[in-house]
Scaffold this motif. Structure first.
Motif, PDB file in Angstrom:
ATOM      1  N   ARG A 190       2.515  -6.068  -4.430  1.00  0.00           N
ATOM      2  CA  ARG A 190       1.094  -5.766  -4.261  1.00  0.00           C
ATOM      3  C   ARG A 190       0.796  -5.401  -2.793  1.00  0.00           C
ATOM      4  O   ARG A 190      -0.008  -4.530  -2.502  1.00  0.00           O
ATOM      5  N   LEU A 191       1.501  -6.098  -1.913  1.00  0.00           N
ATOM      6  CA  LEU A 191       1.321  -5.896  -0.480  1.00  0.00           C
ATOM      7  C   LEU A 191       1.543  -4.431  -0.088  1.00  0.00           C
ATOM      8  O   LEU A 191       0.784  -3.864   0.691  1.00  0.00           O
ATOM      9  N   HIS A 192       2.597  -3.840  -0.633  1.00  0.00           N
ATOM     10  CA  HIS A 192       2.912  -2.456  -0.274  1.00  0.00           C
ATOM     11  C   HIS A 192       1.912  -1.500  -0.899  1.00  0.00           C
ATOM     12  O   HIS A 192       1.512  -0.509  -0.290  1.00  0.00           O
ATOM     13  N   GLU A 194      -1.157  -2.147  -1.550  1.00  0.00           N
ATOM     14  CA  GLU A 194      -2.406  -2.236  -0.800  1.00  0.00           C
ATOM     15  C   GLU A 194      -2.281  -1.577   0.561  1.00  0.00           C
ATOM     16  O   GLU A 194      -3.247  -0.992   1.061  1.00  0.00           O
ATOM     17  N   ALA A 195      -1.083  -1.662   1.148  1.00  0.00           N
ATOM     18  CA  ALA A 195      -0.877  -0.984   2.434  1.00  0.00           C
ATOM     19  C   ALA A 195      -1.160   0.502   2.274  1.00  0.00           C
ATOM     20  O   ALA A 195      -1.837   1.114   3.097  1.00  0.00           O
ATOM     21  N   ALA A 196      -0.644   1.067   1.210  1.00  0.00           N
ATOM     22  CA  ALA A 196      -0.847   2.500   0.985  1.00  0.00           C
ATOM     23  C   ALA A 196      -2.312   2.808   0.705  1.00  0.00           C
ATOM     24  O   ALA A 196      -2.899   3.710   1.304  1.00  0.00           O
ATOM     25  N   LEU A 197      -2.908   2.022  -0.175  1.00  0.00           N
ATOM     26  CA  LEU A 197      -4.306   2.286  -0.540  1.00  0.00           C
ATOM     27  C   LEU A 197      -5.236   2.138   0.661  1.00  0.00           C
ATOM     28  O   LEU A 197      -6.170   2.915   0.839  1.00  0.00           O
ATOM     29  N   ALA A 198      -4.951   1.124   1.498  1.00  0.00           N
ATOM     30  CA  ALA A 198      -5.829   0.890   2.644  1.00  0.00           C
ATOM     31  C   ALA A 198      -5.741   2.034   3.643  1.00  0.00           C
ATOM     32  O   ALA A 198      -6.634   2.212   4.465  1.00  0.00           O
ATOM     33  N   LEU A 199      -4.645   2.790   3.599  1.00  0.00           N
ATOM     34  CA  LEU A 199      -4.541   3.946   4.481  1.00  0.00           C
ATOM     35  C   LEU A 199      -5.287   5.145   3.901  1.00  0.00           C
ATOM     36  O   LEU A 199      -5.328   6.207   4.508  1.00  0.00           O
ATOM     37  N   GLY A 200      -5.832   4.964   2.716  1.00  0.00           N
ATOM     38  CA  GLY A 200      -6.537   6.071   2.089  1.00  0.00           C
ATOM     39  C   GLY A 200      -5.619   6.909   1.215  1.00  0.00           C
ATOM     40  O   GLY A 200      -5.759   8.121   1.142  1.00  0.00           O
ATOM     41  N   ALA A 201      -4.673   6.262   0.556  1.00  0.00           N
ATOM     42  CA  ALA A 201      -3.806   6.988  -0.359  1.00  0.00           C
ATOM     43  C   ALA A 201      -4.489   7.099  -1.713  1.00  0.00           C
ATOM     44  O   ALA A 201      -5.157   6.169  -2.157  1.00  0.00           O
ATOM     45  N   LEU A 209       4.310   6.612  -1.765  1.00  0.00           N
ATOM     46  CA  LEU A 209       4.523   5.794  -0.558  1.00  0.00           C
ATOM     47  C   LEU A 209       5.120   4.441  -0.879  1.00  0.00           C
ATOM     48  O   LEU A 209       5.977   3.947  -0.164  1.00  0.00           O
ATOM     49  N   PRO A 213       9.682   4.619  -3.552  1.00  0.00           N
ATOM     50  CA  PRO A 213      10.729   4.165  -2.634  1.00  0.00           C
ATOM     51  C   PRO A 213      11.232   2.781  -3.014  1.00  0.00           C
ATOM     52  O   PRO A 213      12.417   2.509  -2.966  1.00  0.00           O
ATOM     53  N   TYR A 214      10.305   1.934  -3.415  1.00  0.00           N
ATOM     54  CA  TYR A 214      10.694   0.583  -3.791  1.00  0.00           C
ATOM     55  C   TYR A 214      11.565   0.607  -5.035  1.00  0.00           C
ATOM     56  O   TYR A 214      12.495  -0.186  -5.183  1.00  0.00           O
ATOM     57  N   GLY A 310      14.100  -1.983   1.111  1.00  0.00           N
ATOM     58  CA  GLY A 310      13.004  -2.930   0.965  1.00  0.00           C
ATOM     59  C   GLY A 310      13.504  -4.289   0.518  1.00  0.00           C
ATOM     60  O   GLY A 310      12.737  -5.222   0.372  1.00  0.00           O
TER      61      GLY A 310
END
Ligand SMILES: Nc1ncnc2c1ncn2[C@@H]1O[C@H](COP(=O)(O)OP(=O)(O)OP(=O)(O)O)[C@@H](O)[C@H]1O
Ligand SMILES: [Mg+2]
Lengths: 312, 259
Positions: A190-192, A194-201, A209, A213-214, A310
């Motif tokens: 979930r962390l990854h 959210e990282a992508a979404l928070a960047l505006g993905a 993103l 890859p994961y 990862g």
């Protein structure tokens, strides 16, 4: 002194650990033994077939010229099946795991699991009875408009071509690959995401993103399982392909295609005797080696970027 | 480029559960606002509602108004994707993309904005962002190594570099230092001081001293009981909140007299 004694004492061995270590080591060794057994059997029985003279076997050919079209057919069929199935499997899995509403995704996933349980003879029947005739006009169209591509030469009248077999194979390997991909996609941290979404993905960018890859090594594993099934599938291919011994041709929609190794063994084993059987077993050895090499290559591919996997 | 935030009467729900109730708070541009309060009082929930990250959670929704420089964050024509490109976020746990190199991690946001950049230009962005995040000297010789190979504190600073590389208007930070040692923490606090001149910063922290050190304004959240919604109790100048709180609950929390 008590402290030195304490350090010298071996750590206690717990019976549970011991049993489990024994069991898992045993299982590992068992796999190796089975593999070695199969390899030895194929080699021992196959060598006479490889050395057999043309007049000693049913095919009337030396081993290499005889097996080459089959190798070609096997590789072409499996490769094209994989090329068709991998993107579809990834797409469907992504839909189920991240796009569909949860209920719908569950139902979809369940249906996919069901598809994986359909026996290959059913797929074969479907290939002959339904897919082949329906592909005839499409093949004619391909030939008419894209005949400058060598894949689309003179079309077959029955539609029972290597391309039809590839499509049947693709459908067959789709469920297992989809199921594996779905499980892996669902486990994306979930962390990854959210990282992508928070960047505006967007959702798709998040997939690129964070999810793909994961899931990379898992996707390769899924593809390898699918490929294994495609390489080894006998019945469906044997049913769809009418000709047993075609020549090597780039034309995927023609009426004379080489069969695959597995289908060829299944079709000819019953009527073969003596060295012909050895030749068939030798072709099995070739398939064994191909599977080995392909898996090896896939592992190497995953390994090459394992630092970035990862997992660390 | 920094923007102000105006929240009016915001309720946040997880499904039927009202997690945060009736928050009204103005946040000035180019300031640092700290959210403090006991665990579970809805600080993270509220913070996420400021860049619509709560929408990622199934069943989460808000009622009320959030204005970013007067623009309604929840208007129908507001695209959450654009909102998040404008309002960056740093999470409590460092989350660099493990499959990407340090270099690509910093540029991940830029790539999403599909800006085509020359190599020299992207080198520049990477260096500037990493310098701002106080990470440059530590990683400049291994930019092509995976981001997951860094220590936790370095990873967090990498995440900060990633968030500021796209030059967002507002930066939201959810306990960014909770996993860091005092040295990394002070690096990040210095960073916040620097960033304040360009960005509007909202930071959640459990560390009172940190709130006192870095923030201009402090907002205290509390919840009156288990299963009750979290509320904003008091907000004001940080000095005022710490030296002369208006509410007894705030005073009790700040002085550590709290269950
Ligand atoms: N994904 C979720 N689904 C349902 N309820 C949630 C979810 N996330 C948080 N909550 C609930 O919302 C309330 C506020 O949680 P939140 O994470 O915002 O607290 P917090 O103030 O950030 O706490 P902490 O200081 O421990 O991080 C809690 O009661 C929590 O149980
Ligand atoms: Mg929190």
């Amino acid at each position: 002194m008590s402290t030195t004694q304490a350090t010298r004492k071996a750590p206690p061995v717990r019976p549970g650990d011991r049993v489990f270590a024994g069991l898992s080591t045993g299982a590992g060794i068992l796999i190796l033994v089975i593999l070695a057994g199969v390899g030895i059997f194929l080699t021992a029985k196959g060598i006479p077939g490889i050395l057999a003279k043309p007049d000693e076997v049913k095919s009337g050919q030396h081993f290499l010229p005889w097996v080459w079209p089959l190798v070609y057919g096997t590789l072409i069929a499996a490769t094209i099946a994989l090329l068709i199935a991998v993107p579809v499997a990834i797409g469907v899995a992504l839909f189920i795991s991240h796009y569909a509403p949860r209920r719908l995704g569950q139902i979809f996933g369940y249906l996919i699991d069901l598809l994986a349980a359909v026996p290959s003879v059913v797929y074969g029947l479907w290939g002959i009875q339904f897919l082949a005739p329906h592909m005839v006009p499409f093949y004619a169209w391909l030939n008419k408009h894209l005949s400058f591509i060598p894949f689309f030469g003179e079309p077959s009248a029955t539609g029972r071509t290597i391309l039809t077999a590839c499509i049947v194979l693709a459908v067959m390997i789709l469920p297992i690959m989809t199921a594996i991909c779905r499980e892996i996609f669902l486990q994306t941290p979930r962390l990854h995401e959210e990282a992508a979404l928070a960047l505006g993905a967007t959702k798709w960018e998040m997939a690129r993103l964070a999810i793909f890859p994961y899931a990379r090594s898992g996707i390769v594993s899924a593809a390898m399982l699918g490929l294994g099934r495609a390489l080894g599938e006998t019945l469906a291919v044997a049913m769809v392909l009418s000709v047993t011994a075609g020549e090597v041709t780039a034309n995927l929609i023609g009426s004379s295609n080489p069969s695959t190794i597995a289908a060829n063994i299944a079709l000819n084993f019953k009527e073969s005797t003596g060295l012909s059987v050895n030749a068939l077993i030798a072709s099995g050895l070739v398939l064994f080696i191909i599977t080995f090499l392909v898996n090896f290559a896939a592992r190497a591919l995953v390994e090459r970027r394992s630092e970035f996997s990862g997992a660390n | 480029m920094a923007k102000s935030i105006d929240v009016a009467d915001l309720n946040i729900y997880y499904g039927d559960f009202l997690a945060v109730e009736g928050v009204t708070i103005p946040i000035a541009a180019r300031s640092v606002t700290a959210f403090i309060g006991p665990s579970g009082c809805g600080k993270s929930t509220f913070l996420r509602s400021l860049n619509r990250m709560h929408e990622v959670i199934r069943g989460a929704r808000v009622e009320g108004k959030v204005l970013i420089d007067g623009q309604d964050l929840y208007a129908d024509d507001m695209d959450p994707v654009n909102v998040r490109r404008m309002i960056g976020m740093v999470f409590q746990r460092p989350n660099p993309f493990p499959t990407m190199s340090i270099y690509d991690n910093v540029l991940a946001g830029q790539k999403l904005n599909s800006k085509r950049m020359k190599k020299a230009e992207s080198d520049d962005v990477v260096e500037r962002s990493l310098r701002s995040a106080g990470l440059w000297t530590e990683v400049k010789d291994r930019l092509d190594r995976p981001g997951s190979g860094l220590s936790g504190g370095q990873q967090q600073r990498l995440c900060i570099a990633r968030a500021i590389s796209v030059e967002p208007e507002i930066l939201l930070m959810d306990e960014p230092c909770s996993a860091l040692d005092p040295i990394s923490t002070s690096v990040i606090e210095d960073l916040i001081h620097e960033l304040k001149t360009q960005y509007t910063i909202v930071i959640v922290t459990h560390n009172m001293q940190q709130a006192a050190r870095v923030s201009d304004e402090t907002a205290f959240f509390n919840l009156s009981g288990v299963g009750k919604p979290g509320r904003l109790i008091e907000v004001g100048r940080t000095e005022a909140i710490f030296s002369n709180p208006q509410e007894p609950a705030t005073e009790a929390y700040i002085q550590g007299r709290f269950g």
